[in-house]
Design a protein around this motif. Structure first.
Motif, PDB file in Angstrom:
ATOM      1  N   LEU A 193       0.832  -1.207   0.000  1.00 33.85           N
ATOM      2  CA  LEU A 193       0.000   0.000   0.000  1.00 33.85           C
ATOM      3  C   LEU A 193       0.866   1.256   0.000  1.00 33.85           C
ATOM      4  CD1 LEU A 193      -2.758   1.451   0.320  1.00 33.85           C
ATOM      5  CD2 LEU A 193      -2.434   1.221   2.782  1.00 33.85           C
ATOM      6  N   THR A 201       2.717   1.605  -3.364  1.00 33.74           N
ATOM      7  CA  THR A 201       1.781   1.975  -4.427  1.00 33.74           C
ATOM      8  C   THR A 201       1.497   3.468  -4.389  1.00 33.74           C
ATOM      9  OG1 THR A 201       0.758  -0.215  -4.387  1.00 33.74           O
ATOM     10  CG2 THR A 201      -0.532   1.561  -5.351  1.00 33.74           C
ATOM     11  N   ILE A 202       1.258   3.993  -3.211  1.00 37.19           N
ATOM     12  CA  ILE A 202       1.025   5.435  -3.075  1.00 37.19           C
ATOM     13  C   ILE A 202       2.274   6.209  -3.483  1.00 37.19           C
ATOM     14  CG2 ILE A 202       0.599   7.279  -1.399  1.00 37.19           C
ATOM     15  CD1 ILE A 202      -1.202   5.232   0.107  1.00 37.19           C
ATOM     16  N   TYR A 239       2.605   8.866  -6.625  1.00 34.35           N
ATOM     17  CA  TYR A 239       3.029  10.235  -6.337  1.00 34.35           C
ATOM     18  C   TYR A 239       4.277  10.608  -7.142  1.00 34.35           C
ATOM     19  CZ  TYR A 239       4.811  14.286  -3.852  1.00 34.35           C
ATOM     20  OH  TYR A 239       5.307  15.525  -3.548  1.00 34.35           O
ATOM     21  N   ILE A 259      -2.627   6.781 -11.449  1.00 37.28           N
ATOM     22  CA  ILE A 259      -3.197   6.242 -10.216  1.00 37.28           C
ATOM     23  C   ILE A 259      -3.948   4.940 -10.496  1.00 37.28           C
ATOM     24  CG2 ILE A 259      -4.913   6.671  -8.408  1.00 37.28           C
ATOM     25  CD1 ILE A 259      -4.043   9.647  -8.545  1.00 37.28           C
ATOM     26  N   VAL A 261      -2.971   1.354  -8.891  1.00 46.10           N
ATOM     27  CA  VAL A 261      -3.933   0.703  -7.986  1.00 46.10           C
ATOM     28  C   VAL A 261      -4.181  -0.737  -8.436  1.00 46.10           C
ATOM     29  CG1 VAL A 261      -6.388   0.698  -7.333  1.00 46.10           C
ATOM     30  CG2 VAL A 261      -5.036   2.780  -7.114  1.00 46.10           C
TER      31      VAL A 261
END
Length: 141
Positions: free
Chosen positions: A86, A89-90, A94, A116, A120
């Protein structure tokens, strides 16, 4: 010839990552094509498809290896692995948008959504499909 091969945890993790990457590559290609056709986003480069396919597969294989390390060396490896996926991935989403911002003053919303969305898809499959494939001997049945 003897085809009896006892899979190790590492081989199961890497093969889970490979299968996850192949599924992600197909889903990401479908997502990008459908999204670009719906919103009429015309920015397309010949490298896009190559980056999507190889990026999805290579990222997922790397996730398979990392999954093995988490499961093999940590007591509660799967929850820590999912939290790490998680966070990464963020971070990747970014960084992808930020790098585009260094080249282009205004980053289109469509590009942000594509970055994004693809990340995801990869993140979800890495977080859930790799552990599923690792823990099931025959995942289809």
């Amino acid at each position: 010839m003897n085809y009896e091969y006892q899979q190790t945890d590492l081989s199961r993790s890497v093969l889970g990552g490979l299968l996850s990457g192949l599924v992600c590559a197909v889903l990401n290609l479908v997502f990008v094509v459908i999204y670009k056709s719906i919103v009429k986003f015309q920015e397309i480069y010949p490298v896009d498809i190559t980056i999507i396919v190889f990026g999805s597969v290579l990222l997922s294989i790397a996730c398979g290896v990392i999954f093995y390390l988490f499961v093999h060396y940590l007591k509660k490896g799967i929850p820590f692995y999912r939290l790490s996926v998680l966070a990464v991935t963020i971070l990747i989403a970014y960084v992808g948008i930020t790098l585009r911002h260094t080249v282009q003053d205004v980053v289109p919303f469509e590009f942000r959504f594509l970055v994004i969305g693809t990340q995801v898809i990869i993140g979800l499959f890495a977080a859930f499909l790799i552990p599923y494939l690792f823990s099931h001997e025959n995942p289809i049945l």
